[in-house]
Design a protein around this motif. Structure first.
Motif, short mmCIF file in Angstrom:
data_model
loop_
_atom_site.label_atom_id
_atom_site.label_comp_id
_atom_site.label_asym_id
_atom_site.label_seq_id
_atom_site.Cartn_x
_atom_site.Cartn_y
_atom_site.Cartn_z
N GLU A 93 -6.21 -1.65 8.42
CA GLU A 93 -5.63 -1.52 7.09
C GLU A 93 -4.19 -2.05 7.08
OE1 GLU A 93 -8.14 2.26 5.46
OE2 GLU A 93 -6.57 2.66 6.92
N GLU A 106 -4.15 -5.90 7.02
CA GLU A 106 -4.39 -6.44 5.68
C GLU A 106 -3.12 -6.41 4.84
OE1 GLU A 106 -7.02 -7.75 3.90
OE2 GLU A 106 -8.09 -7.89 5.80
N GLU A 126 -4.90 -0.85 -3.53
CA GLU A 126 -5.43 -2.22 -3.51
C GLU A 126 -6.48 -2.38 -2.42
OE1 GLU A 126 -6.31 -6.00 -4.59
OE2 GLU A 126 -5.18 -4.51 -5.73
N GLU A 155 -8.45 -0.06 -1.39
CA GLU A 155 -9.63 0.62 -1.92
C GLU A 155 -10.35 -0.26 -2.93
OE1 GLU A 155 -8.08 4.36 -3.33
OE2 GLU A 155 -7.94 5.17 -1.29
N ARG A 156 -9.60 -0.90 -3.83
CA ARG A 156 -10.22 -1.79 -4.83
C ARG A 156 -10.95 -2.95 -4.17
NH1 ARG A 156 -5.61 -0.37 -7.78
NH2 ARG A 156 -4.36 -2.13 -7.06
N GLN A 157 -10.43 -3.44 -3.05
CA GLN A 157 -11.04 -4.56 -2.35
C GLN A 157 -12.15 -4.12 -1.40
OE1 GLN A 157 -7.89 -6.64 -0.32
NE2 GLN A 157 -6.86 -7.21 -2.21
N GLY A 158 -12.38 -2.81 -1.30
CA GLY A 158 -13.39 -2.30 -0.39
C GLY A 158 -13.00 -2.41 1.08
N LYS A 159 -11.71 -2.45 1.36
CA LYS A 159 -11.22 -2.63 2.72
C LYS A 159 -10.61 -1.35 3.28
CE LYS A 159 -10.35 -7.52 2.15
NZ LYS A 159 -9.33 -8.59 2.08
N ARG A 160 -10.77 -0.26 2.59
CA ARG A 160 -10.24 1.03 3.05
C ARG A 160 -11.26 1.62 4.01
NH1 ARG A 160 -6.06 4.04 4.11
NH2 ARG A 160 -6.07 6.11 3.27
N GLU A 175 -13.02 4.54 6.01
CA GLU A 175 -13.26 5.97 5.98
C GLU A 175 -14.26 6.30 7.06
OE1 GLU A 175 -13.58 8.13 2.48
OE2 GLU A 175 -12.41 6.71 1.29
#
Length: 114
Positions: A39, A42, A103, A105-110, A112
Motif C-alpha cells: 500500500e 502505491e 483512493e 480502497e476505490r482502486q481495489g488496492k487496499r 485486508e
C-alpha cells in the motif's frame, strides 16, 4: 505512562526520522490504521525495497510495529514509543493522509487480511 516532556536527546531521533517526506507520509497513513508495504509503494510511487528501507528505519527506532499475517506484514504506529506524543503532534500538523487510503480502497488496492 507517557512522559509529558522529552529530553532533547530523546526527541532528536524521532525528529530526524520525521524529516523525510516518505517516512512522514508513511506515519501519516498509519495514523488512520495499519497498512501493508504494497500500500505504501502505491501511494509513494516507490519500489518495494525502497519502502522497506524506510519501514526498517521506523521499526528499528520503534516508531512502528509490525504484525506478520501469512505472506503479509502490516505496520502500525507504536503507541508505546517514548516520543509517541511528539510524533503524533507532528503528524497532526501536516496534511491528512486519509484520502490516500480512500483512493487505494476505490482502486481495489487496499489489503485486508482476515
Amino acid at each position: 505512562m507517557k512522559k509529558t516532556r522529552l529530553e532533547i536527546e530523546e526527541a532528536v531521533p524521532a525528529l530526524k526520522l520525521l524529516g523525510d517526506k516518505a517516512r512522514l507520509t508513511i506515519l501519516g497513513m498509519l495514523k488512520n490504521g495499519e497498512c501493508c508495504v504494497c500500500e505504501f509503494t502505491e501511494v509513494l510511487e516507490m519500489s518495494q525495497p525502497s519502502v522497506s528501507q524506510h519501514l526498517r528505519k521506523l521499526r528499528d527506532a520503534k516508531l512502528v510495529k509490525e504484525d506478520r499475517r501469512g505472506q503479509w506484514v502490516f505496520y502500525s504506529l507504536n503507541e508505546n514509543y517514548e516520543a509517541y506524543d511528539l510524533v503524533l503532534g507532528v503528524i497532526d500538523h501536516v496534511s491528512d493522509q486519509s484520502e490516500k487510503i480512500a483512493e487505494l480502497e476505490r482502486q481495489g488496492k487496499r489489503i485486508e487480511c482476515k
